[in-house]
Design an enzyme around this catalytic site. Structure first.
Site, mmCIF file in Angstrom:
data_model
loop_
_atom_site.group_PDB
_atom_site.id
_atom_site.type_symbol
_atom_site.label_atom_id
_atom_site.label_comp_id
_atom_site.label_asym_id
_atom_site.label_seq_id
_atom_site.Cartn_x
_atom_site.Cartn_y
_atom_site.Cartn_z
ATOM 1 N N LYS A 181 2.317 8.847 -3.099
ATOM 2 C CA LYS A 181 3.021 9.603 -2.051
ATOM 3 C C LYS A 181 2.479 11.031 -1.928
ATOM 4 C CE LYS A 181 5.333 6.002 -1.079
ATOM 5 N NZ LYS A 181 6.577 5.405 -1.493
HETATM 6 C C1 LIG Z 1 7.474 4.103 -1.643
HETATM 7 C C2 LIG Z 1 8.579 3.744 -0.720
HETATM 8 C C3 LIG Z 1 9.896 3.539 -1.157
HETATM 9 C C4 LIG Z 1 10.250 3.444 -2.600
HETATM 10 O O1 LIG Z 1 9.964 4.569 -3.329
HETATM 11 P P1 LIG Z 1 10.131 4.518 -4.924
HETATM 12 O O2 LIG Z 1 10.076 5.955 -5.313
HETATM 13 O O3 LIG Z 1 8.975 3.719 -5.449
HETATM 14 O O4 LIG Z 1 11.437 3.881 -5.212
HETATM 15 C C5 LIG Z 1 10.896 3.351 -0.232
HETATM 16 N N1 LIG Z 1 10.621 3.315 1.090
HETATM 17 C C6 LIG Z 1 9.377 3.474 1.557
HETATM 18 C C7 LIG Z 1 9.143 3.442 3.027
HETATM 19 C C8 LIG Z 1 8.315 3.666 0.671
HETATM 20 O O5 LIG Z 1 7.064 3.788 1.124
#
Ligand SMILES: *Cc1c(COP(=O)(O)O)cnc(C)c1O
Length: 375
Positions: A181
């Site tokens: 991210k």
């Molecule tokens: C990565 C992601 C999540 C989950 O995030 P985590 O921190 O791994 O729980 C939820 N929604 C979207 C759209 C994502 O890309």
């Protein structure tokens, strides 16, 4: 050439910050997490931030804080990562899909009222690829039907649309700091909001439903704690927070670099009849760069790019077509035709601040070759 799908942008300073925590007394949720929460509030402009161990946890607790539970329905999009939907299931509520806009892949707010029932309690939009859903229109629908809004901001910290930033019109904004991210500590997340009641509820629910967190239990004289709710083990710890504290001030420079790469890709693909580019409303956080290609050739294109050393992904195949959701919800693929079609056409390309111009040029060349190949 080998171009990884993602390379993180952590710097020596971030690593040094972790070492400082490791040499200190306190490893779990403490002063560094508090610093992160404060700095994240300054960046997002939202009043409260609660550090959590994932965005999934943030979505789950946001829904609980809004009172969502068994018997309730939550409207969401089938064009997202599965966590947006499993978080709804974790509360005992039922997810209700509404199709997406064909040009953006974002939840189509104009279709929401058709999906509402007396059991609908909240809407969970996803700011897909980094572009925000139409929050002004969504807030109007939510107000007309007294619904909560939980924003999945996993792709979207830095964006703005129609003068609105993530979390400003929703009841809670849920962020991910997963490995790929825009802001990362490997695994982590946060919930930000303006409502102190939501913030207080989430602060208790993130740590077993205890009335005091570790730092307040261990500083000063011994204090008894109580258990005031059934909670979860979702707290962000200081080791992970240490990776985040100094990254926040680099977010805008990194977005500027991703914007340059996106412009380079856009220029390379704009004349190509075999590639459609999703529309990007407002100022996007530019988390993912996705192209839409011929569904009959999509998997060949993925494999061809892989063979040329280009890392690729698919964000996402439509959720309602995945086995678990097929079996439990019983939707036909055609029930959400826009999400279905986007899911069949998507190819996500490398996009991160450390991607060099010549690497982006190589990726562009490989993509144009791959879509031009006829098997
Ligand atoms: C990565 C992601 C999540 C989950 O995030 P985590 O921190 O791994 O729980 C939820 N929604 C979207 C759209 C994502 O890309």
């Amino acid at each position: 050439m080998q171009v990884e799908f993602h390379r993180h942008s952590l710097q020596e300073q971030d690593i040094e910050n972790v070492c400082k925590v490791l040499r200190s007394l306190f490893l779990t949720t403490g002063p560094v997490t508090a610093t992160f929460e404060k700095r994240f509030c300054e960046y997002t402009g939202l009043k409260h931030t609660i550090g959590l161990n994932s965005c999934t946890a943030a979505l789950h607790l946001a829904l609980l804080a809004l009172g969502v539970g068994p018997g309730d329905e939550v409207v969401t999009t089938p064009m997202t990562f599965i966590a947006s939907v499993t978080a709804i299931l974790h509360t005992g509520a039922t997810p209700v899909f509404v199709d997406v806009e064909p040009q953006t892949g974002l939840l189509d707010v104009s279709r929401i009222s058709q999906a509402l029932t007396p059991a609908t309690k909240a809407v969970l939009p996803v700011h897909l690829y980094g572009a925000m859903a139409d929050m002004r229109a969504l807030r109007a629908v939510a107000d007309a039907h007294t619904l909560g809004i939980v924003e999945d901001c996993a792709h979207c910290i830095e964006a703005q649309r129609d003068g609105v930033r993530p979390g400003q019109l929703g009841d809670a904004a849920c962020y991910s700091f997963y490995a790929t991210k825009n802001l990362t500590c490997g695994e982590g997340g946060a919930l930000s909001c303006n409502d102190p009641a939501v913030a207080n509820a989430v602060t208790v629910l993130r740590l077993h439903g205890m009335s005091k967190d570790a730092i307040s239990r261990y500083s000063g004289k011994y204090k008894h704690w109580d258990m005031i709710a059934e909670g979860w083990k979702y707290n962000l710890n200081d080791i992970h927070s240490a990776l985040l504290v100094d990254q926040i001030e680099r977010l805008d420079a990194q977005l500027a670099r991703r914007n340059e790469i996106c412009a380079q890709y856009d220029a390379a693909f704009s004349g190509c009849p075999d590639i459609e580019l999703p529309a990007v409303p407002g100022k996007s956080a530019r988390h993912l760069y996705t192209i839409w290609v011929d569904p009959a050739r999509r998997d060949d294109i993925l494999h061809s790019l892989h063979d040329k050393g280009v890392g690729v992904a698919v964000n996402y195949r439509a959720i309602h077509t995945l086995q678990f959701f097929r079996e439990t919800m019983g939707h036909a693929p055609e029930d959400f035709p826009n999400a279905l079609r986007i899911g069949q056409r998507t190819v996500t390309l490398p996009l991160y601040p450390g991607l060099r111009d010549e690497e982006a040029a190589y990726v562009s060349r490989c993509v144009l070759e791959a879509v031009g190949e006829r098997g």
